[in-house]
Scaffold this motif. Structure first.
Motif, PDB file in Angstrom:
ATOM      1  N   PRO A 152       2.914   5.967  -1.708  1.00  0.00           N
ATOM      2  CA  PRO A 152       4.272   5.582  -2.117  1.00  0.00           C
ATOM      3  C   PRO A 152       5.009   6.696  -2.855  1.00  0.00           C
ATOM      4  O   PRO A 152       6.215   6.818  -2.754  1.00  0.00           O
ATOM      5  CB  PRO A 152       4.037   4.382  -3.025  1.00  0.00           C
ATOM      6  CG  PRO A 152       2.626   4.476  -3.482  1.00  0.00           C
ATOM      7  CD  PRO A 152       1.881   5.168  -2.392  1.00  0.00           C
ATOM      8  N   PHE A 153       4.271   7.500  -3.602  1.00  0.00           N
ATOM      9  CA  PHE A 153       4.923   8.549  -4.391  1.00  0.00           C
ATOM     10  C   PHE A 153       4.348   9.896  -3.972  1.00  0.00           C
ATOM     11  O   PHE A 153       3.148  10.131  -4.099  1.00  0.00           O
ATOM     12  CB  PHE A 153       4.695   8.322  -5.885  1.00  0.00           C
ATOM     13  CG  PHE A 153       5.040   6.930  -6.308  1.00  0.00           C
ATOM     14  CD1 PHE A 153       6.366   6.508  -6.364  1.00  0.00           C
ATOM     15  CD2 PHE A 153       4.048   6.015  -6.627  1.00  0.00           C
ATOM     16  CE1 PHE A 153       6.686   5.219  -6.731  1.00  0.00           C
ATOM     17  CE2 PHE A 153       4.357   4.716  -6.988  1.00  0.00           C
ATOM     18  CZ  PHE A 153       5.675   4.317  -7.048  1.00  0.00           C
TER      19      PHE A 153
ATOM     20  N   ILE B  40       6.735   9.082  -9.418  1.00  0.00           N
ATOM     21  CA  ILE B  40       6.111   7.865  -9.955  1.00  0.00           C
ATOM     22  C   ILE B  40       7.030   7.214 -10.984  1.00  0.00           C
ATOM     23  O   ILE B  40       7.225   6.007 -10.995  1.00  0.00           O
ATOM     24  CB  ILE B  40       4.741   8.184 -10.588  1.00  0.00           C
ATOM     25  CG1 ILE B  40       3.740   8.553  -9.498  1.00  0.00           C
ATOM     26  CG2 ILE B  40       4.228   7.010 -11.414  1.00  0.00           C
ATOM     27  CD1 ILE B  40       2.428   9.102 -10.014  1.00  0.00           C
ATOM     28  N   ILE B  41       7.627   8.056 -11.819  1.00  0.00           N
ATOM     29  CA  ILE B  41       8.459   7.526 -12.893  1.00  0.00           C
ATOM     30  C   ILE B  41       9.812   7.036 -12.375  1.00  0.00           C
ATOM     31  O   ILE B  41      10.332   6.025 -12.832  1.00  0.00           O
ATOM     32  CB  ILE B  41       8.643   8.585 -14.013  1.00  0.00           C
ATOM     33  CG1 ILE B  41       7.273   8.894 -14.634  1.00  0.00           C
ATOM     34  CG2 ILE B  41       9.607   8.120 -15.083  1.00  0.00           C
ATOM     35  CD1 ILE B  41       7.241  10.132 -15.486  1.00  0.00           C
TER      36      ILE B  41
ATOM     37  N   GLY C  68      -2.269  -1.178  -7.142  1.00  0.00           N
ATOM     38  CA  GLY C  68      -1.135  -1.486  -6.269  1.00  0.00           C
ATOM     39  C   GLY C  68      -0.793  -0.300  -5.374  1.00  0.00           C
ATOM     40  O   GLY C  68      -0.491  -0.460  -4.189  1.00  0.00           O
ATOM     41  N   VAL C  69      -0.872   0.908  -5.943  1.00  0.00           N
ATOM     42  CA  VAL C  69      -0.573   2.120  -5.174  1.00  0.00           C
ATOM     43  C   VAL C  69      -1.604   2.285  -4.048  1.00  0.00           C
ATOM     44  O   VAL C  69      -1.255   2.593  -2.912  1.00  0.00           O
ATOM     45  CB  VAL C  69      -0.565   3.370  -6.089  1.00  0.00           C
ATOM     46  CG1 VAL C  69      -0.448   4.646  -5.266  1.00  0.00           C
ATOM     47  CG2 VAL C  69       0.581   3.289  -7.089  1.00  0.00           C
TER      48      VAL C  69
ATOM     49  N   MET D 170      -1.456   7.614 -10.612  1.00  0.00           N
ATOM     50  CA  MET D 170      -1.182   7.349 -12.023  1.00  0.00           C
ATOM     51  C   MET D 170      -0.041   6.356 -12.177  1.00  0.00           C
ATOM     52  O   MET D 170       0.862   6.304 -11.350  1.00  0.00           O
ATOM     53  CB  MET D 170      -0.761   8.641 -12.707  1.00  0.00           C
ATOM     54  CG  MET D 170      -1.891   9.557 -13.003  1.00  0.00           C
ATOM     55  SD  MET D 170      -1.208  10.901 -13.974  1.00  0.00           S
ATOM     56  CE  MET D 170      -2.584  11.268 -14.975  1.00  0.00           C
ATOM     57  N   SER D 171      -0.095   5.608 -13.262  1.00  0.00           N
ATOM     58  CA  SER D 171       0.998   4.677 -13.535  1.00  0.00           C
ATOM     59  C   SER D 171       2.111   5.443 -14.247  1.00  0.00           C
ATOM     60  O   SER D 171       1.869   6.511 -14.804  1.00  0.00           O
ATOM     61  CB  SER D 171       0.489   3.553 -14.426  1.00  0.00           C
ATOM     62  OG  SER D 171       0.117   4.088 -15.684  1.00  0.00           O
ATOM     63  N   PRO D 172       3.346   4.890 -14.221  1.00  0.00           N
ATOM     64  CA  PRO D 172       4.446   5.582 -14.906  1.00  0.00           C
ATOM     65  C   PRO D 172       4.140   5.831 -16.387  1.00  0.00           C
ATOM     66  O   PRO D 172       4.493   6.882 -16.919  1.00  0.00           O
ATOM     67  CB  PRO D 172       5.624   4.627 -14.753  1.00  0.00           C
ATOM     68  CG  PRO D 172       5.289   3.778 -13.590  1.00  0.00           C
ATOM     69  CD  PRO D 172       3.807   3.670 -13.547  1.00  0.00           C
TER      70      PRO D 172
END
Lengths: 441, 161
Positions: A285-286, A298-299, A273-274, A253-255
């Motif tokens: 990454p998260f 993520i945030i 991108g993730v 998920m995006s921020p």
């Protein structure tokens, strides 16, 4: 269970810890019994919740398998169900044979809840959005239908793996990753240009065929750009978790999705991108132990640099990934198309690790160089002859026919060998009518 | 009657699931209830009959689930080499395992305390209330509650250890 232990359990179950200690002392309970009772009491709280839940889930799964067994071998419409392929966001996918066209297809049965209008709407949306897109990197939808209240979606069948599986098996080079991802990015950009957001980009929703081409699948969460503001991220999380994919999808998920703001195409850019980061780095990454922790990461968190996790990643590619995964949408690629442009640029510029073996090869086999040179020279030779002849012919035809020469020339664009034909033979090859037209027009 | 109930439960469960979707945990209560209504036909059975049926159905439900979980676990082991298109989350195997662990624990408990096993089955696999269990077993509701509470604590302890 000893009667003594049982009695004590019942006596002590509703007492406070202090009360229990006091009871043990007052009644002079021996150490073994006390330990046994305390162990039981420790498991008394919270009671049935997790057992009941596990039984329920096991029941669901078990019974799902009954359905599965019933499904295989069945013919639905003109599709004979052959094998289960997996479970997607909204249902179970089977490989099936299209009996009319005698080809393999994938059939997805939607796990629809009774009278769930929202489910049906989403299914319809998926069918519509995916089928409105015509792109080599987007899974083609053949048909949407319904049998006995069971909705299904028929798509092309890809003999291959999910992106995650592909990475695990293939151990692709950076070059191969870029090639596969450039295709997917192009498909996604195409969807965006048609006004469709995917909203569930993850390695499970990208298939890589055995031939190496990639397809974006599952537009189950797709939204038309204009209607995006309708639902919040909580809704999205709920849908995803409801579908039984626990921690997986939250990670992409995006921020803005994670924090409940409205999303646009740049949210897909982030998710993509993730994915790119993950398949390069071999880790997400998260991360976190729960959905909440992942969303927090993520945030707030900065992922570990790719240069450390995969040192051979070219600088340009690292920039692409970083630019796609910026927290603030306005710092990201503003469109998927921009990202495609950068990825394609990267594809053209061969990274150092690919250029090296190529040079070695030519050096070790000089005859190849000569062969290439010979071909180039002969092409140049014939081209020169052709050019000279053409120049000569143009001049002569201009002399004889003036402006008409242009009107008939395209009739024989490639087939003729101009250096043995001359204007006279050419004219006789043309149909009489055409010739007269050419002359009189 | 027992094979009949077993088959009926299996059939119903499948139908139930097709309707509800796999993601929603199955209500075993609803299933047993439905099986009962079908097998009882149009007759209006007494409360006692119903409770007795539930008692039998609970045990069969356990059998159905355990049989299937076993089959699935061994199938999964065999299918490791196969191509899996969609990754099934790791969490996915847990309920099967814990169901089988629970089944083993119940097996041990049955040697010394068959009543507790019966109560657990009625609660977990038949979705029966303490009152219903009390009716079937001709016991007081209070005793059923107490026994069930202890049985649950014991089961949790066994499964954790």
């Amino acid at each position: 269970m000893r009667v003594e232990v049982e009695t004590l359990f019942h006596e002590l179950a509703d007492l406070s810890p202090e009360g229990r200690t006091q009871y043990f002392v007052e009644h002079n309970v021996d150490e073994d019994t006390r330990r046994e009772v305390e162990a039981l009491l420790a498991f008394d709280s919270g009671a049935s919740s997790f057992l009941l839940r596990d039984v329920s889930i096991a029941a669901s799964r078990a019974l799902g398998d009954i359905i599965l067994q019933q499904m295989i071998g069945k013919t639905i419409s003109h599709y004979r169900i052959e094998e289960k392929l997996g479970e997607g966001g909204m249902g179970t996918v089977y490989r099936a044979r299209d009996l009319n066209l005698n080809r393999s297809v994938a059939v997805k049965f939607i796990s629809s809840e009774l009278g769930d209008a929202e489910h049906r709407r989403r299914f319809q949306l998926e069918a519509e959005s995916a089928s409105s897109l015509n792109h080599p990197n987007i899974l083609a939808v053949y048909e949407a239908g319904s049998v006995d209240g069971q909705q299904y979606l028929v798509t092309e069948f890809i003999d291959g793996f999910t992106l995650r599986e592909w990475v695990r098996r293939q151990k692709p080079s950076v070059r191969q990753i870029v090639d596969v991802c450039a295709g997917i990015a192009d498909g996604l950009a195409c969807a965006h240009q048609s006004g469709i957001l995917h909203r569930d980009i993850k390695p499970e929703n990208i298939l890589v065929s055995k031939q190496g081409y990639a397809k974006l699948v599952d537009f189950g969460l797709a939204k038309l750009l204009e209607t995006e503001a309708e639902t919040g991220p909580a809704d999205t999380v709920a849908r995803r978790t409801r579908a039984g994919e626990f921690l997986g999808t939250t990670a992409y998920m995006s921020p803005e999705q994670a924090s409940g703001r409205t999303t646009d195409a740049r949210s897909d850019v982030f998710s993509f991108g993730v994915v790119l980061y993950e398949i390069l780095a071999g880790q997400r990454p998260f991360t976190g132990d729960s959905n909440v922790q992942i969303l927090h990461a993520i945030i707030n968190d900065c992922p570990p640099p790719l240069s450390k996790l995969r040192p051979e990643t070219p600088y340009d590619l690292r920039v692409i990934v970083e630019k796609a995964t910026e927290k603030d949408p306005s710092d990201r690629y503003q469109s998927m198309r921009e990202m495609v442009v950068d990825l394609k640029r990267l594809q053209r510029i061969r990274p150092a690790d690919q250029a090296l073996p190529l040079r070695e090869k030519t050096a070790s086999r000089p005859w190849r160089l000569y062969a290439v040179a010979a071909v180039v020279l002969s092409i140049a030779f014939f081209a020169t002859i052709w050019y000279l002849d053409r120049a000569e012919r143009t001049r002569s035809s201009r002399d004889s026919q003036t402006s008409n020469s242009l009107s008939w020339k395209p009739l024989f664009p490639r087939t003729e060998s101009s250096w043995f034909s001359n204007p006279t033979t050419r004219e006789s090859l043309m149909p009489r009518s055409a010739r007269s037209e050419a002359v009189h027009s | 009657m027992i094979p009949l109930v077993y088959a009926e439960l299996k059939k119903l469960a499948a139908a139930h699931l097709r309707r509800e979707g796999r993601e929603r945990p199955l209500e075993t209560t609803a299933l047993v209830h439905e099986a009962f209504l079908r097998l009882a036909g149009g007759r209006h059975p007494s409360y006692e009959n119903r409770a007795h049926f539930y008692g039998i159905a609970s045990r069969l439900m356990r059998q159905v689930l355990v049989d299937l979980a076993r089959a699935r676990m061994s199938e999964k082991r065999g299918a490791l080499q196969q191509v899996e298109l969609a990754e099934i989350p790791n969490l996915g195997r847990q309920p099967d395992e814990s169901l089988l662990t629970m089944n083993d624990a119940l097996g041990r408990l049955a040697r010394t305390d068959p009543l507790k096993v019966q109560l657990i089955e009625m609660r977990y696999f038949g979705g029966m209330t303490a009152e219903e269990s009390a009716t079937v077993l001709s016991m007081s509701v209070h005793v059923v509650r107490r026994e069930l509470r202890l049985a649950q604590a014991w089961l949790h302890k066994e499964m954790a250890g």
